[in-house]
Design an enzyme around this catalytic site. Sequence first.
Site, short mmCIF file in Angstrom:
data_model
loop_
_atom_site.label_atom_id
_atom_site.label_comp_id
_atom_site.label_asym_id
_atom_site.label_seq_id
_atom_site.Cartn_x
_atom_site.Cartn_y
_atom_site.Cartn_z
N ILE A 526 -5.96 2.36 8.87
CA ILE A 526 -6.28 2.16 10.29
C ILE A 526 -5.02 1.94 11.13
O ILE A 526 -5.11 1.74 12.35
CB ILE A 526 -7.22 0.95 10.47
CG1 ILE A 526 -6.62 -0.31 9.85
CG2 ILE A 526 -8.60 1.24 9.88
CD1 ILE A 526 -7.45 -1.56 10.09
N GLY A 527 -3.85 1.99 10.51
CA GLY A 527 -2.62 1.82 11.26
C GLY A 527 -1.42 2.05 10.37
O GLY A 527 -1.47 1.82 9.16
N VAL A 528 -0.31 2.48 11.00
CA VAL A 528 0.93 2.72 10.27
C VAL A 528 2.08 2.19 11.13
O VAL A 528 2.11 2.42 12.34
CB VAL A 528 1.15 4.21 9.96
CG1 VAL A 528 2.46 4.42 9.21
CG2 VAL A 528 -0.01 4.78 9.16
N GLY A 529 3.01 1.50 10.50
CA GLY A 529 4.17 0.99 11.21
C GLY A 529 5.40 1.04 10.33
O GLY A 529 5.37 1.57 9.21
N GLY A 530 6.52 0.49 10.84
CA GLY A 530 7.76 0.49 10.07
C GLY A 530 7.64 -0.30 8.78
O GLY A 530 8.36 -0.08 7.83
N GLY A 532 4.88 -0.33 6.88
CA GLY A 532 4.01 0.37 5.95
C GLY A 532 2.66 0.67 6.59
O GLY A 532 2.56 0.88 7.80
N LYS A 533 1.62 0.66 5.77
CA LYS A 533 0.29 1.04 6.25
C LYS A 533 -0.64 -0.17 6.29
O LYS A 533 -0.46 -1.14 5.58
CB LYS A 533 -0.31 2.11 5.33
CG LYS A 533 0.48 3.41 5.32
CD LYS A 533 -0.15 4.42 4.36
CE LYS A 533 0.65 5.73 4.36
NZ LYS A 533 0.08 6.72 3.41
N LYS A 548 -2.37 -5.32 5.21
CA LYS A 548 -1.07 -4.73 5.54
C LYS A 548 -0.23 -4.67 4.27
O LYS A 548 0.10 -5.70 3.67
CB LYS A 548 -0.34 -5.55 6.60
CG LYS A 548 1.02 -4.96 6.99
CD LYS A 548 1.85 -5.93 7.84
CE LYS A 548 1.29 -6.10 9.21
NZ LYS A 548 2.20 -6.89 10.08
N ASP A 644 7.74 -8.72 21.29
CA ASP A 644 7.24 -7.35 21.21
C ASP A 644 5.85 -7.27 21.83
O ASP A 644 4.90 -6.78 21.22
CB ASP A 644 7.21 -6.88 19.75
CG ASP A 644 7.12 -5.36 19.63
OD1 ASP A 644 7.42 -4.67 20.63
OD2 ASP A 644 6.76 -4.87 18.56
#
Length: 865
Positions: A526-530, A532-533, A548, A644
């Site tokens: 449901i999401g990806v960032g620096g 990981g997933k 996460k 952020d």
Amino acid sequence: MKVQGAGNMGILLLVIMFMLKLSVKAQTVSYLINCGTNSSVNVEGRRWVGDTSPGNNVTISSSPGIEASTNVFNGDPVHEPLYRNARIFTEDLNYTFQVPNGDYFLRLHFCPLAFDGYNVNESYFAVEANGLKLVSEFNVPGEISEKNLNLLGSGARANSSYYYILKEYFFSVETNSIVVDFIPSRGSFGFVNAIEVIPEINKLFVDSVSRVGANGGNSSLNLSKRGIETMYRLNVGGSSVKPSRDSLWRKWETDSGYMINADAGSEIRNRSNITYANPNDTSVAPLVVYETARTLTNTEVMEKRFNMSWKLQIDPDFDYLVRLHFCELFYDKPNQRIFRIFIDNKTAADNFDVYVRAGGMNKAYHEDYIDSISSKNDNLWIQLGPDTTTGSAGTDALLNGLEVFKLSRNGNLAYVQTYNNVKARKTSRSLILWVGIGAGIASIAVLAGVSMLIVWFCKKKREENDTKKIPPAWRPLSLHGSVVNAKGSTSYQNLNGQLGTVRSGRRFTLTEIKLATNNFDESLVIGVGGFGKVYKGEIDDSTLVAVKRSNPQSQQGLKEFETEIEMLSKLRHRHLVSLIGFCDEQNEMILVYEYMSNGTLRSHLFGSDSQPLTWKQRLEICIGAARGLHYLHTGSERGIIHRDVKTTNILLDETFVAKMADFGLSKTGPSLEHTHVSTAVKGSFGYLDPEYFRRQQLTEKSDVYSFGVVLFEVVCARAVINPTLPKDQINLAEWAMRWQREKSLEKILDPRLRGNYSPESLMRFGEIAEKCLADEGKSRPTMGEVLWHLEYVLQLHEAWLRSNAGDYNSVSMVRDLGPIDEGESEVANSDSGEPLKANGDVADPMDPMAVGVDELSQMVNQQGR
């Protein structure tokens, strides 16, 4: 015979009047002593006599010390003649003043100048007057920071190049003399520049004073046996008042520097015919103090819960007399301005009507209160706020002047105060000897430590070579020194080497995580960032969670990962995403959050097929996010800066309650002695505070700037940076600010909101966003103030909705929150109506922006990143 008798009576009356004049003249004798010289000088119209001048009626001890003077003086030219000289003493020194019995002010002047052979940084001494201890281990450092200047209280005066300290005391004399003893500390010395002895023939203080707090009632000060030290003397709402304008030569400071929020009180003035309510009060304060005042700023908010607050640094473990000066300058009838007074977060008075108590308009009046300060408290809070239970025409408050006096305890007014930038003094040769011995031992210890360090370094290199064989490229939590304690929570050592505790801490096994995510099924991402997933998962009895999983190859992700653990382990708030647990098995670093079913705020603004948010929903989401940020900034001693803030980090649960997420870049706020955190610039382009970018100085106002961009994003429903648009529209903040300054924000409003919003609420909303985007941080509001105004914007819109629905009886936005409890100021929780603060406890009266939140329930079906 009758005529002669009448003549005798007349002569007798003349003699009596003459004796009374002589008595009054004797009572008004005063001393102005210029120490360390036999010369006399004139300063501000007063003549100061040298302490060794013949016929000055002052007796100095047989060891008078040293007369010192300096040729270097960069201070105020008004005081230059007085402060160029000082008397330095290395042995006990005393001054004796012959005075009639009565009440007296004693003022001691200290200006730390450079004298040959004497370093004022190493000067420590005590002072007593008629056996009353005034100061102990007193030091007047040659250099001092702005923070430490504030610690000296209102007696410290400064300009850009120098400062001086004026210590003022008040006591009764029953021995026909005042003996001031200066006592240097062992191995040190002391100095004094000038001494004042001023009689007070009017009754300045009375023995019976109201005590603040639940018990209330009156207390006897027993002033004939106690001494008083002036801590603060403030002219509220006006400029400083020079001593020459005061009958007792007292200086009145401006109050703005001591207010929590100077904008909370508007300055008013009225130079009409002001008189004293009590003719005997002419010495209490000059009339010029009563010509100016502060009243609550007209914020046009219907819920009046805003206090004017002053925070004053004081010495702990003493009784304090607080004197408040009032003069009604505006209302000419009673029951027009009624308010409450809080001292040290306790009720001092309610239903306070200046007009009634003073006996009319333009009547100078004062009230005294006594409060006991504990040994753990070094701040005194003075607050005035509206009393909404009275139904007065003006839910307002007013104050003209403020004085704070410390009362002696067991013959003592002394409190040892130290300053960060003062060198530690050398008290004796024996101390030097012990320091030498300690240095020798330390040298041996250092050599041993270096040897051990070399051995450890060699061993570390071997371990690193072995570790390189272990994929992936970073070590999991278990290799960073995590230890599970007896209660099942995990202590870990973060990247800074500090020991933290995951208190939220359910420790999942990797098997449980794989079972929850169907072995990390890609369809559940449901999401990806620096880092990981993020996977949607299901644990226990069908509870949905967000999992996460950190990317082992991302060094940046690791640092953010550990920061998020550290932050979320100590944060609990309804408007922050909650951490449920973690997993640190088999080189994995996994965090488990509550599941937020409605995803990110951004996804509901643009870029998806989601049902568009109504204006009311958008306002409620902004309020929720503001509450979360306000808690971050104020919920701990130093506060936390998110760093952020953006719409993708504002998540929505199934009922669209907003929660702040992603604390990987968060920083602990500055300590009390600093205004900012110096750090490398990090954040998201388009939301980044330009002042932070230029100076690399992070403050809470950096979050406020980013939140201002979020507010415009909520209005316009477009990306903050869109390179495909014309040049003047690429940056949302710049583009929206141009329209806002033209008062035409509605022209760039999300078209889906047309006709479904209150124009006035949009106008107020735009004004808040504009203030958030001020170029300088000091010009931006706090998150508490932003929250407060957003609540008002929501009320405007709700009133508009009721009006359009035909409910004209509901247009008023005033909500009955009930009376303020003792010592508390409230802002109701829009959900429950209960006056709570960020952590769920009763709202703190010294936080005028305190907001309500529900107690965090058990982990529910909501989404995390």
